[in-house]
Design an enzyme around this catalytic site. Sequence first.
Site, short mmCIF file in Angstrom:
data_model
loop_
_atom_site.label_atom_id
_atom_site.label_comp_id
_atom_site.label_asym_id
_atom_site.label_seq_id
_atom_site.Cartn_x
_atom_site.Cartn_y
_atom_site.Cartn_z
CD GLU A 20 1.44 18.66 81.20
OE1 GLU A 20 1.91 19.69 80.70
OE2 GLU A 20 2.07 17.95 81.99
CG ASP A 21 0.78 14.22 81.32
OD1 ASP A 21 1.97 14.54 81.13
OD2 ASP A 21 0.31 14.06 82.46
CE1 TYR A 30 -0.18 18.83 87.03
CE2 TYR A 30 2.11 18.16 87.22
CZ TYR A 30 0.97 18.32 86.46
OH TYR A 30 0.96 17.95 85.14
CG ASN A 66 8.75 12.58 88.39
OD1 ASN A 66 9.47 12.81 89.33
ND2 ASN A 66 8.59 13.41 87.37
CG ASP A 82 5.70 21.60 81.06
OD1 ASP A 82 6.56 22.49 80.96
OD2 ASP A 82 5.52 20.94 82.09
CG ASP A 83 4.50 16.16 79.05
OD1 ASP A 83 4.47 16.29 80.27
OD2 ASP A 83 3.47 16.11 78.33
CE LYS A 105 2.59 21.40 83.65
NZ LYS A 105 3.46 20.27 83.42
NE ARG A 160 3.51 10.82 79.49
CZ ARG A 160 4.37 11.77 79.74
NH1 ARG A 160 5.56 11.73 79.24
NH2 ARG A 160 4.05 12.83 80.48
P1 NAD Z 1 8.25 8.48 77.77
O1 NAD Z 1 7.33 7.36 77.97
O2 NAD Z 1 8.05 9.39 76.63
O3 NAD Z 1 9.76 7.94 77.68
C1 NAD Z 1 10.33 6.95 78.50
C2 NAD Z 1 11.35 6.26 77.67
O4 NAD Z 1 12.14 5.40 78.45
C3 NAD Z 1 10.69 5.45 76.57
O5 NAD Z 1 11.22 5.82 75.34
C4 NAD Z 1 11.03 4.03 76.98
O6 NAD Z 1 11.19 3.20 75.85
C5 NAD Z 1 12.34 4.24 77.69
N1 NAD Z 1 12.69 3.08 78.52
C6 NAD Z 1 11.87 2.26 79.18
N2 NAD Z 1 12.58 1.29 79.76
C7 NAD Z 1 13.87 1.49 79.46
C8 NAD Z 1 15.07 0.82 79.76
N3 NAD Z 1 15.08 -0.30 80.50
N4 NAD Z 1 16.21 1.29 79.29
C9 NAD Z 1 16.21 2.40 78.55
N5 NAD Z 1 15.11 3.09 78.22
C10 NAD Z 1 13.94 2.64 78.68
O7 NAD Z 1 8.23 9.31 79.10
P2 NAD Z 1 8.90 10.72 79.32
O8 NAD Z 1 7.89 11.81 79.19
O9 NAD Z 1 10.13 10.85 78.52
O10 NAD Z 1 9.24 10.63 80.87
C11 NAD Z 1 10.20 9.72 81.34
C12 NAD Z 1 10.39 9.91 82.83
O11 NAD Z 1 10.87 11.20 83.09
C13 NAD Z 1 9.09 9.77 83.62
O12 NAD Z 1 9.31 9.04 84.78
C14 NAD Z 1 8.72 11.16 83.95
O13 NAD Z 1 8.02 11.25 85.16
C15 NAD Z 1 10.08 11.81 84.07
N6 NAD Z 1 10.01 13.26 83.84
C16 NAD Z 1 10.60 14.06 84.75
C17 NAD Z 1 10.53 15.42 84.58
C18 NAD Z 1 11.19 16.32 85.56
O14 NAD Z 1 11.91 15.86 86.39
N7 NAD Z 1 10.98 17.60 85.51
C19 NAD Z 1 9.84 15.96 83.50
C20 NAD Z 1 9.27 15.10 82.57
C21 NAD Z 1 9.36 13.74 82.75
#
Ligand code: NAD
Length: 552
Positions: free
Chosen positions: A245-246, A103, A409, A268-269, A174, A156
């Site tokens: 997912e994604d 993964y 990530n 899951d996201d 997954k 995504r």
């Molecule tokens: P997403 O694209 O839905 O959301 C990201 C958000 O951050 C967007 O709304 C974007 O506008 C915002 N953003 C971008 N630049 C910014 C800035 N300078 N200031 C403030 N906000 C800003 O993505 P997501 O699914 O919400 O995932 C976000 C991150 O979280 C990813 O890196 C993902 O890998 C990580 N994530 C981690 C876990 C985990 O740790 N278990 C799980 C899911 C997602």
Amino acid sequence: MPTTSKTSPKLNLPKGAALLHDPLYNKGSAFTEAERLALGIKGLLPPYVQTMEEQVQRVMENYRAKQTDLERYIHLISLQDRNETLFYKVMMDNLEEMMPIIYTPTVGAACQQYGHLFRRPRGLFLSAKEKGTYNKILKNWPHRDVRVIVVTDGERILGLGDLGACGMGIPVGKLSLYTACAGINPAQTLPILLDVGTENETNLRDPLYMGIRQGRVRGREYDELVAEFVDAVFKNFPKTLLQFEDFANINAFRVLETYREKVLTFNDDIQGTAAVTLAGLYSALRITKKPMKDQRILFLGAGEAGVGIGSLIASAIAEECEMPIEEARKHCWFVDTKGLVVKGRTDLAHHKLPFAHEHAACPDLASAVEALKPTALIGVSTIAKAFNKQIVERMGQFNEHPMIFALSNPTSKAECTAEEAYTWTNGRAIYASGSPFPACTLNGKTYVPGQGNNAYVFPGIGLGAVACEAKHVTDRMFTEAARALAACVLESDLDMGRIYPSLKRIHEVSAHIAAAVAKVAFKDGLAQIKKPADLHKHVKSQMWVPEYREYV
Ligand code: NAD
């Protein structure tokens, strides 16, 4: 763990060479003499009958000889395509080491090169071009008792954006984790790629791209495709859990809202991330010794992960403190690209509105931290280093144990590293990340940062939902899953600063989560089987183990 078991009388075994090419039943060099004679494969294998342990030794020898993670990925996926039992034996015995291969992050690189690495198809592909025939195509899947489906439309993929049909590696990976972490029978899993086109110009120009070559279907037509898809899934597989997912933000929230109370589904996201983060918060509160109702949580990033986490935290606070959900949401604040999300802003996407509270505008994270003095910072922005020294130090001045969760990530995008969080707070921060960080030593004490890996939660949620044939997956199931996960964290984990249990205990953890989920299902009248006397025993009895059956 034993490596052979008696066969079930109902097995519909292929015979002859076909058996060696069926990854679910193939045992390769481990077929016994009696099996080789009875099943028409005598002479098709080298004469020496190997034990599973000997096969594992060979797999690991080859695995260790690979030079890159991508080569290790190809090695493992090829094994999965030949012999699933052996693949899962190896995976389950080496989960911590192999999870980042099968993964994130390696699967991301594999998806980017999907058309170039393609060897054998796995899963089902449904494209916009086949609109009107999904029901028929789903009948081509050879297994009829499907219990867990993971679907993506590839828009995504991890932090990599729109990969179109190359996203298929994600549902495949997954579902491998569903089996490796919670013992979902691989014969009952189905990865699906819903190919609605792509905006990825590199892919569209690549002669080896394997999806349909058109821009993404949007709007009503997209919703119609998803509706036909969901309908066909539950017609064909009425007992399945469907995990989205994604999917990109623009579709993910709407699709979830449309189907979450109609069928057995979750995202899951949004929801899995929320549960694993809430669990981290519960564990962290065991260190801070402060109640949930006193928390002010500031998120950087208001996307799927952020809003999903905020919503679940609000549900948990509303339930624990018996307050209206609107009040509970005021414990969660968001900073997006335009600054603090507040009432009065006219540029807010629909999913952010519940968290737009009365407050003066703050242009950025630093000013929002000054204004709100949060107890926890949660980074889900994909912006590396956004939690800088000044911000983390201020968090350390406001709190004895500031909670700093840098969840973005891959590792290179984390809002701060574990070492930075510990150093800038003199070891007082409670840190968690999305990608794994190594332990670090400060003033003679070693800190082991927790990884808020969704794999702690979604396999157990799936197992629980499937084991009791739940009608829906509800928020309460996620909050209970979070509590069950936090309850698995030992005092010795907390002493090292680790707010999640060791991944080595994932089977035990998944069983606890599954039992907690099933308990909610029974309590809320959503289970569709007769209630077993002992839920924990029941879910454990449903867990598939990678051992060879005796076929004759
Ligand atoms: P997403 O694209 O839905 O959301 C990201 C958000 O951050 C967007 O709304 C974007 O506008 C915002 N953003 C971008 N630049 C910014 C800035 N300078 N200031 C403030 N906000 C800003 O993505 P997501 O699914 O919400 O995932 C976000 C991150 O979280 C990813 O890196 C993902 O890998 C990580 N994530 C981690 C876990 C985990 O740790 N278990 C799980 C899911 C997602």
